[in-house]
Design a protein around this motif. Structure first.
Motif, PDB file in Angstrom:
ATOM      1  N   GLY A  44     -26.156 -77.103  -9.563  1.00 48.89           N
ATOM      2  CA  GLY A  44     -24.916 -76.551  -9.041  1.00 48.89           C
ATOM      3  C   GLY A  44     -25.113 -75.697  -7.801  1.00 48.89           C
ATOM      4  O   GLY A  44     -24.281 -75.711  -6.884  1.00 48.89           O
ATOM      5  N   LEU A  45     -26.213 -74.949  -7.761  1.00 47.82           N
ATOM      6  CA  LEU A  45     -26.507 -74.142  -6.577  1.00 47.82           C
ATOM      7  C   LEU A  45     -26.742 -75.033  -5.364  1.00 47.82           C
ATOM      8  O   LEU A  45     -26.277 -74.741  -4.259  1.00 47.82           O
ATOM      9  CB  LEU A  45     -27.721 -73.237  -6.824  1.00 47.82           C
ATOM     10  CG  LEU A  45     -27.514 -72.115  -7.840  1.00 47.82           C
ATOM     11  CD1 LEU A  45     -28.841 -71.477  -8.218  1.00 47.82           C
ATOM     12  CD2 LEU A  45     -26.527 -71.075  -7.312  1.00 47.82           C
ATOM     13  N   GLU A  46     -27.465 -76.132  -5.580  1.00 46.84           N
ATOM     14  CA  GLU A  46     -27.710 -77.075  -4.486  1.00 46.84           C
ATOM     15  C   GLU A  46     -26.390 -77.699  -4.028  1.00 46.84           C
ATOM     16  O   GLU A  46     -26.164 -77.858  -2.827  1.00 46.84           O
ATOM     17  CB  GLU A  46     -28.710 -78.145  -4.915  1.00 46.84           C
ATOM     18  CG  GLU A  46     -29.035 -79.156  -3.834  1.00 46.84           C
ATOM     19  CD  GLU A  46     -29.743 -78.608  -2.608  1.00 46.84           C
ATOM     20  OE1 GLU A  46     -29.690 -79.278  -1.561  1.00 46.84           O
ATOM     21  OE2 GLU A  46     -30.369 -77.532  -2.671  1.00 46.84           O
ATOM     22  N   GLU A  47     -25.509 -78.029  -4.968  1.00 45.24           N
ATOM     23  CA  GLU A  47     -24.199 -78.585  -4.601  1.00 45.24           C
ATOM     24  C   GLU A  47     -23.376 -77.574  -3.804  1.00 45.24           C
ATOM     25  O   GLU A  47     -22.729 -77.930  -2.815  1.00 45.24           O
ATOM     26  CB  GLU A  47     -23.436 -79.030  -5.847  1.00 45.24           C
ATOM     27  CG  GLU A  47     -23.968 -80.304  -6.459  1.00 45.24           C
ATOM     28  CD  GLU A  47     -23.270 -80.695  -7.754  1.00 45.24           C
ATOM     29  OE1 GLU A  47     -22.197 -80.123  -8.085  1.00 45.24           O
ATOM     30  OE2 GLU A  47     -23.805 -81.573  -8.448  1.00 45.24           O
ATOM     31  N   LEU A  48     -23.403 -76.307  -4.245  1.00 46.18           N
ATOM     32  CA  LEU A  48     -22.710 -75.246  -3.498  1.00 46.18           C
ATOM     33  C   LEU A  48     -23.218 -75.203  -2.061  1.00 46.18           C
ATOM     34  O   LEU A  48     -22.440 -75.147  -1.113  1.00 46.18           O
ATOM     35  CB  LEU A  48     -22.977 -73.883  -4.144  1.00 46.18           C
ATOM     36  CG  LEU A  48     -21.963 -73.263  -5.056  1.00 46.18           C
ATOM     37  CD1 LEU A  48     -22.407 -71.870  -5.465  1.00 46.18           C
ATOM     38  CD2 LEU A  48     -20.582 -73.217  -4.469  1.00 46.18           C
ATOM     39  N   TRP A  49     -24.535 -75.188  -1.929  1.00 46.66           N
ATOM     40  CA  TRP A  49     -25.187 -75.140  -0.619  1.00 46.66           C
ATOM     41  C   TRP A  49     -24.750 -76.324   0.236  1.00 46.66           C
ATOM     42  O   TRP A  49     -24.339 -76.170   1.384  1.00 46.66           O
ATOM     43  CB  TRP A  49     -26.691 -75.098  -0.835  1.00 46.66           C
ATOM     44  CG  TRP A  49     -27.582 -75.501   0.296  1.00 46.66           C
ATOM     45  CD1 TRP A  49     -28.422 -76.568   0.320  1.00 46.66           C
ATOM     46  CD2 TRP A  49     -27.787 -74.826   1.539  1.00 46.66           C
ATOM     47  NE1 TRP A  49     -29.124 -76.604   1.499  1.00 46.66           N
ATOM     48  CE2 TRP A  49     -28.757 -75.541   2.271  1.00 46.66           C
ATOM     49  CE3 TRP A  49     -27.242 -73.685   2.121  1.00 46.66           C
ATOM     50  CZ2 TRP A  49     -29.190 -75.168   3.531  1.00 46.66           C
ATOM     51  CZ3 TRP A  49     -27.674 -73.306   3.380  1.00 46.66           C
ATOM     52  CH2 TRP A  49     -28.630 -74.040   4.070  1.00 46.66           C
ATOM     53  N   ARG A  50     -24.819 -77.511  -0.320  1.00 52.11           N
ATOM     54  CA  ARG A  50     -24.479 -78.704   0.461  1.00 52.11           C
ATOM     55  C   ARG A  50     -22.986 -78.760   0.815  1.00 52.11           C
ATOM     56  O   ARG A  50     -22.631 -79.199   1.901  1.00 52.11           O
ATOM     57  CB  ARG A  50     -24.889 -79.963  -0.298  1.00 52.11           C
ATOM     58  CG  ARG A  50     -26.398 -80.103  -0.376  1.00 52.11           C
ATOM     59  CD  ARG A  50     -26.840 -81.360  -1.056  1.00 52.11           C
ATOM     60  NE  ARG A  50     -28.293 -81.340  -1.245  1.00 52.11           N
ATOM     61  CZ  ARG A  50     -29.025 -82.419  -1.405  1.00 52.11           C
ATOM     62  NH1 ARG A  50     -28.475 -83.613  -1.406  1.00 52.11           N
ATOM     63  NH2 ARG A  50     -30.330 -82.307  -1.563  1.00 52.11           N
ATOM     64  N   ASN A  51     -22.137 -78.310  -0.106  1.00 52.19           N
ATOM     65  CA  ASN A  51     -20.695 -78.383   0.124  1.00 52.19           C
ATOM     66  C   ASN A  51     -20.150 -77.262   1.001  1.00 52.19           C
ATOM     67  O   ASN A  51     -19.066 -77.410   1.575  1.00 52.19           O
ATOM     68  CB  ASN A  51     -19.931 -78.385  -1.207  1.00 52.19           C
ATOM     69  CG  ASN A  51     -20.183 -79.642  -2.008  1.00 52.19           C
ATOM     70  OD1 ASN A  51     -20.532 -80.679  -1.464  1.00 52.19           O
ATOM     71  ND2 ASN A  51     -20.027 -79.543  -3.314  1.00 52.19           N
ATOM     72  N   THR A  84     -38.628 -81.863  -6.763  1.00 55.49           N
ATOM     73  CA  THR A  84     -38.649 -83.100  -7.552  1.00 55.49           C
ATOM     74  C   THR A  84     -37.620 -83.094  -8.680  1.00 55.49           C
ATOM     75  O   THR A  84     -37.068 -84.139  -9.012  1.00 55.49           O
ATOM     76  CB  THR A  84     -40.051 -83.381  -8.137  1.00 55.49           C
ATOM     77  OG1 THR A  84     -40.438 -82.288  -8.956  1.00 55.49           O
ATOM     78  CG2 THR A  84     -41.072 -83.605  -7.042  1.00 55.49           C
ATOM     79  N   SER A  85     -37.342 -81.942  -9.273  1.00 55.74           N
ATOM     80  CA  SER A  85     -36.415 -81.889 -10.405  1.00 55.74           C
ATOM     81  C   SER A  85     -34.948 -81.762  -9.999  1.00 55.74           C
ATOM     82  O   SER A  85     -34.068 -82.272 -10.684  1.00 55.74           O
ATOM     83  CB  SER A  85     -36.766 -80.724 -11.326  1.00 55.74           C
ATOM     84  OG  SER A  85     -38.078 -80.879 -11.831  1.00 55.74           O
ATOM     85  N   TYR A  86     -34.678 -81.048  -8.887  1.00 58.57           N
ATOM     86  CA  TYR A  86     -33.292 -80.755  -8.517  1.00 58.57           C
ATOM     87  C   TYR A  86     -32.981 -81.026  -7.049  1.00 58.57           C
ATOM     88  O   TYR A  86     -31.884 -80.695  -6.591  1.00 58.57           O
ATOM     89  CB  TYR A  86     -32.950 -79.301  -8.871  1.00 58.57           C
ATOM     90  CG  TYR A  86     -32.933 -79.072 -10.363  1.00 58.57           C
ATOM     91  CD1 TYR A  86     -31.845 -79.467 -11.131  1.00 58.57           C
ATOM     92  CD2 TYR A  86     -34.022 -78.503 -11.012  1.00 58.57           C
ATOM     93  CE1 TYR A  86     -31.826 -79.278 -12.503  1.00 58.57           C
ATOM     94  CE2 TYR A  86     -34.016 -78.326 -12.393  1.00 58.57           C
ATOM     95  CZ  TYR A  86     -32.917 -78.715 -13.127  1.00 58.57           C
ATOM     96  OH  TYR A  86     -32.909 -78.535 -14.485  1.00 58.57           O
ATOM     97  N   ASP A  87     -33.919 -81.605  -6.314  1.00 57.54           N
ATOM     98  CA  ASP A  87     -33.732 -81.921  -4.899  1.00 57.54           C
ATOM     99  C   ASP A  87     -33.228 -80.701  -4.127  1.00 57.54           C
ATOM    100  O   ASP A  87     -32.325 -80.788  -3.286  1.00 57.54           O
ATOM    101  CB  ASP A  87     -32.770 -83.104  -4.744  1.00 57.54           C
ATOM    102  CG  ASP A  87     -32.806 -83.703  -3.347  1.00 57.54           C
ATOM    103  OD1 ASP A  87     -33.844 -83.562  -2.658  1.00 57.54           O
ATOM    104  OD2 ASP A  87     -31.791 -84.300  -2.933  1.00 57.54           O
ATOM    105  N   VAL A  88     -33.807 -79.536  -4.423  1.00 60.69           N
ATOM    106  CA  VAL A  88     -33.392 -78.291  -3.783  1.00 60.69           C
ATOM    107  C   VAL A  88     -33.790 -78.297  -2.309  1.00 60.69           C
ATOM    108  O   VAL A  88     -34.949 -78.548  -1.972  1.00 60.69           O
ATOM    109  CB  VAL A  88     -34.009 -77.066  -4.509  1.00 60.69           C
ATOM    110  CG1 VAL A  88     -33.846 -75.792  -3.700  1.00 60.69           C
ATOM    111  CG2 VAL A  88     -33.385 -76.901  -5.887  1.00 60.69           C
ATOM    112  N   THR A  89     -32.811 -78.012  -1.453  1.00 57.49           N
ATOM    113  CA  THR A  89     -33.065 -77.901  -0.023  1.00 57.49           C
ATOM    114  C   THR A  89     -32.685 -76.524   0.517  1.00 57.49           C
ATOM    115  O   THR A  89     -32.950 -76.230   1.678  1.00 57.49           O
ATOM    116  CB  THR A  89     -32.293 -78.984   0.764  1.00 57.49           C
ATOM    117  OG1 THR A  89     -30.892 -78.812   0.541  1.00 57.49           O
ATOM    118  CG2 THR A  89     -32.726 -80.384   0.339  1.00 57.49           C
ATOM    119  N   PHE A  90     -32.032 -75.683  -0.303  1.00 60.94           N
ATOM    120  CA  PHE A  90     -31.689 -74.344   0.175  1.00 60.94           C
ATOM    121  C   PHE A  90     -32.953 -73.485   0.245  1.00 60.94           C
ATOM    122  O   PHE A  90     -33.954 -73.793  -0.399  1.00 60.94           O
ATOM    123  CB  PHE A  90     -30.588 -73.692  -0.679  1.00 60.94           C
ATOM    124  CG  PHE A  90     -30.886 -73.516  -2.144  1.00 60.94           C
ATOM    125  CD1 PHE A  90     -31.671 -72.467  -2.602  1.00 60.94           C
ATOM    126  CD2 PHE A  90     -30.344 -74.386  -3.076  1.00 60.94           C
ATOM    127  CE1 PHE A  90     -31.918 -72.292  -3.956  1.00 60.94           C
ATOM    128  CE2 PHE A  90     -30.576 -74.227  -4.436  1.00 60.94           C
ATOM    129  CZ  PHE A  90     -31.372 -73.176  -4.874  1.00 60.94           C
TER     130      PHE A  90
END
Length: 158
Positions: A44-51, A84-90
């Protein structure tokens, strides 16, 4: 007056990073851990970041091992897990302490600015979140069980 821009921290690659780099952006600062019941919030944090990054949001992850030894790895292991687990880019930072004498200065400041439940400063668990406005002021503190989706709804109201 102190703002978030007055602080810096070592990033996940070991480089000193000024929070001033995000001047004018809304920051969501989160103490994260890889082996916690709240770890799925990375998604969800990654989605927040991307959105919301194009609207001025940056999510900043600060790994912490102060709660139940739930972040046992070193920075390379943490980066690999998140990727690898969550595709985190933030942006991720090196492990920090969030409570006690050795708490990172950013956390000491944020806890004074936005106290927790019943006025306590101490962070109770992983995935406590602080929302910092575009002027560098802490405007809200979220509990670990406050989901990134809830925070996304709050961001839409701003």
């Amino acid at each position: 007056m102190t703002t978030a821009y007055d602080f810096s921290a070592r990033d996940i690659d070991g480089n000193e990073q000024s929070l001033g780099a995000w001047r004018g952006k809304t920051m969501l600062v989160v103490n994260v851990a890889s082996k916690c019941g709240f770890t799925p919030q990375y998604k969800g944090l990654e989605e927040l970041w991307r959105n919301h990054r194009d609207k001025g949001l940056v999510v900043l992850g600060f790994p912490c091992d102060q709660f139940g030894h739930q972040e046992p790895g070193d920075e390379a292991e943490i980066r690999n897990f998140c990727s690898t687990s969550y595709d985190v880019t933030f942006p991720l930072f090196a492990k920090v302490e969030v409570n006690g004498d050795n708490a990172h200065p950013l956390y000491k400041w944020m806890k004074k600015e936005q106290k927790g439940l019943l006025g306590t400063e101490a962070i109770k668990w992983n995935f406590t979140k602080f929302l910092i406005d575009a002027e560098g002021n802490v405007v809200k503190r979220y509990a670990p069980n406050d989901t990134p989706e809830k925070i996304g709804k709050d961001l839409q109201k701003r």
